[in-house]
Design a protein around this motif. Structure first.
Motif, PDB file in Angstrom:
ATOM      1  N   ARG A  89      34.843  30.026 -52.707  1.00  0.00           N
ATOM      2  CA  ARG A  89      34.128  30.311 -53.870  1.00  0.00           C
ATOM      3  C   ARG A  89      33.939  31.875 -54.171  1.00  0.00           C
ATOM      4  NH1 ARG A  89      28.932  26.335 -53.804  1.00  0.00           N
ATOM      5  NH2 ARG A  89      30.016  24.707 -54.763  1.00  0.00           N
ATOM      6  N   LEU A  90      33.765  32.595 -52.933  1.00  0.00           N
ATOM      7  CA  LEU A  90      33.485  33.966 -52.911  1.00  0.00           C
ATOM      8  C   LEU A  90      35.102  34.541 -53.222  1.00  0.00           C
ATOM      9  CD1 LEU A  90      32.357  36.607 -52.054  1.00  0.00           C
ATOM     10  CD2 LEU A  90      32.980  36.272 -49.709  1.00  0.00           C
ATOM     11  N   LEU A  91      36.202  34.211 -52.609  1.00  0.00           N
ATOM     12  CA  LEU A  91      37.377  34.625 -52.931  1.00  0.00           C
ATOM     13  C   LEU A  91      37.821  34.391 -54.274  1.00  0.00           C
ATOM     14  CD1 LEU A  91      39.265  33.923 -49.520  1.00  0.00           C
ATOM     15  CD2 LEU A  91      38.730  36.088 -50.153  1.00  0.00           C
ATOM     16  N   THR A  92      37.571  33.139 -54.980  1.00  0.00           N
ATOM     17  CA  THR A  92      37.823  33.267 -56.185  1.00  0.00           C
ATOM     18  C   THR A  92      37.211  33.913 -57.063  1.00  0.00           C
ATOM     19  OG1 THR A  92      38.279  30.576 -55.683  1.00  0.00           O
ATOM     20  CG2 THR A  92      37.958  31.212 -57.837  1.00  0.00           C
ATOM     21  N   ALA A  93      36.001  34.206 -56.723  1.00  0.00           N
ATOM     22  CA  ALA A  93      35.168  35.159 -57.849  1.00  0.00           C
ATOM     23  C   ALA A  93      35.726  36.587 -57.765  1.00  0.00           C
ATOM     24  CB  ALA A  93      33.490  35.311 -57.036  1.00  0.00           C
ATOM     25  N   LEU A 121      36.421  38.442 -45.642  1.00  0.00           N
ATOM     26  CA  LEU A 121      37.012  38.010 -46.766  1.00  0.00           C
ATOM     27  C   LEU A 121      36.944  39.054 -47.990  1.00  0.00           C
ATOM     28  CD1 LEU A 121      34.950  34.789 -46.704  1.00  0.00           C
ATOM     29  CD2 LEU A 121      37.546  34.924 -46.420  1.00  0.00           C
ATOM     30  N   ARG A 122      35.929  39.738 -48.002  1.00  0.00           N
ATOM     31  CA  ARG A 122      36.068  40.802 -49.297  1.00  0.00           C
ATOM     32  C   ARG A 122      37.095  41.899 -48.968  1.00  0.00           C
ATOM     33  NH1 ARG A 122      33.004  41.564 -53.170  1.00  0.00           N
ATOM     34  NH2 ARG A 122      31.052  40.490 -53.457  1.00  0.00           N
ATOM     35  N   ALA A 123      37.300  42.467 -47.606  1.00  0.00           N
ATOM     36  CA  ALA A 123      38.379  43.165 -47.271  1.00  0.00           C
ATOM     37  C   ALA A 123      39.749  42.667 -47.624  1.00  0.00           C
ATOM     38  CB  ALA A 123      38.174  43.788 -45.731  1.00  0.00           C
ATOM     39  N   ALA A 124      40.045  41.541 -47.200  1.00  0.00           N
ATOM     40  CA  ALA A 124      41.314  40.918 -47.643  1.00  0.00           C
ATOM     41  C   ALA A 124      41.473  40.789 -49.221  1.00  0.00           C
ATOM     42  CB  ALA A 124      41.346  39.437 -46.723  1.00  0.00           C
ATOM     43  N   ALA A 125      40.426  40.412 -49.860  1.00  0.00           N
ATOM     44  CA  ALA A 125      40.563  40.527 -51.373  1.00  0.00           C
ATOM     45  C   ALA A 125      40.894  41.760 -51.839  1.00  0.00           C
ATOM     46  CB  ALA A 125      39.309  39.655 -51.857  1.00  0.00           C
ATOM     47  N   TYR A 126      40.400  42.657 -51.275  1.00  0.00           N
ATOM     48  CA  TYR A 126      40.458  44.089 -51.953  1.00  0.00           C
ATOM     49  C   TYR A 126      41.894  44.607 -51.380  1.00  0.00           C
ATOM     50  CZ  TYR A 126      35.974  43.812 -54.186  1.00  0.00           C
ATOM     51  OH  TYR A 126      35.192  43.511 -55.245  1.00  0.00           O
ATOM     52  N   PRO A 129      45.125  46.470 -45.994  1.00  0.00           N
ATOM     53  CA  PRO A 129      46.308  46.233 -45.384  1.00  0.00           C
ATOM     54  C   PRO A 129      45.971  45.678 -43.838  1.00  0.00           C
ATOM     55  CG  PRO A 129      46.258  48.292 -45.493  1.00  0.00           C
ATOM     56  CD  PRO A 129      45.000  47.800 -46.348  1.00  0.00           C
ATOM     57  N   HIS A 130      44.849  45.957 -43.338  1.00  0.00           N
ATOM     58  CA  HIS A 130      44.612  45.628 -42.159  1.00  0.00           C
ATOM     59  C   HIS A 130      43.077  44.764 -42.084  1.00  0.00           C
ATOM     60  CE1 HIS A 130      48.280  47.150 -40.449  1.00  0.00           C
ATOM     61  NE2 HIS A 130      47.817  48.496 -41.079  1.00  0.00           N
ATOM     62  N   PRO A 131      43.023  44.145 -42.793  1.00  0.00           N
ATOM     63  CA  PRO A 131      41.635  43.621 -42.829  1.00  0.00           C
ATOM     64  C   PRO A 131      40.778  43.097 -41.665  1.00  0.00           C
ATOM     65  CG  PRO A 131      43.046  41.729 -43.680  1.00  0.00           C
ATOM     66  CD  PRO A 131      43.753  42.842 -43.504  1.00  0.00           C
ATOM     67  N   ARG A 153      45.402  41.332 -54.953  1.00  0.00           N
ATOM     68  CA  ARG A 153      45.827  40.095 -54.143  1.00  0.00           C
ATOM     69  C   ARG A 153      45.195  40.205 -52.897  1.00  0.00           C
ATOM     70  NH1 ARG A 153      48.462  41.771 -49.916  1.00  0.00           N
ATOM     71  NH2 ARG A 153      49.238  43.855 -49.713  1.00  0.00           N
ATOM     72  N   LEU A 154      45.382  38.983 -52.159  1.00  0.00           N
ATOM     73  CA  LEU A 154      44.819  38.758 -50.976  1.00  0.00           C
ATOM     74  C   LEU A 154      45.769  39.361 -49.813  1.00  0.00           C
ATOM     75  CD1 LEU A 154      43.185  35.280 -51.294  1.00  0.00           C
ATOM     76  CD2 LEU A 154      42.035  37.447 -51.210  1.00  0.00           C
TER      77      LEU A 154
END
Length: 158
Positions: A89-93, A121-126, A129-131, A153-154
């Motif tokens: 849900r967080l990533l989809t938002a 998860l937010r770091a990856a979503a934004y 490059p090294h979440p 992109r993730l």
């Protein structure tokens, strides 16, 4: 950090004292009569947050840290990792369903690597490059930095 916060309160540099201890006293004096909510996220030591803590009745502080800090009197509210459902849900938002589906299909999945950490998860979503989730091992999370870039992109780097 304290100077940046004081600047956000529209206080000019020339009014700020030069010493760290004096700066903390100055900050607490300036917020004593304000209504203020401070969220101190990813704090790593009591020394880092102590200058920001004030007994002022209108100031409410939320301190987010992995472990309690000795010498900081606070109500502890344990928060566990996000479930996979809530992580999706967080990533989809932040991104969209097709991006999340692609990230789940990349072994090991983004959800598995991030271990339920909303920060990772937010770091990856934004697009970091090294979440921080890239370095997560079972039972252990690490923090990292997120940018203020828009979601595109993730990050799916293994």
């Amino acid at each position: 950090m304290l100077r940046a916060l004081l600047r956000q309160l529209r206080l000019p540099d020339e009014e700020m004292p030069t010493g760290t201890d004096e700066l903390g006293v100055f900050f607490r004096d300036r917020v004593a009569d304000r209504g203020l909510l401070m969220v101190l996220d990813h704090a790593y030591s009591a020394g880092q947050v102590r200058p920001l803590l004030t007994p002022a009745p209108g100031v409410f502080t939320i301190l987010v840290a992995r472990t309690p800090f000795p010498g900081i009197d606070a109500v502890r509210v344990p928060v566990g990792p996000l479930s996979d459902r809530d992580a999706v849900r967080l990533l989809t938002a932040i991104t969209d369903k097709s991006t999340v589906a692609a990230a789940r299909a990349t072994p090991p999945s983004l959800l598995q690597r991030c271990g339920g950490s909303p920060y990772a998860l937010r770091a990856a979503a934004y697009g970091d490059p090294h979440p921080p989730c890239r370095r997560v091992t079972p039972g252990r999370r690490r923090s990292g930095r997120t940018g203020s870039r828009p979601a595109r992109r993730l990050s799916t780097a293994p």
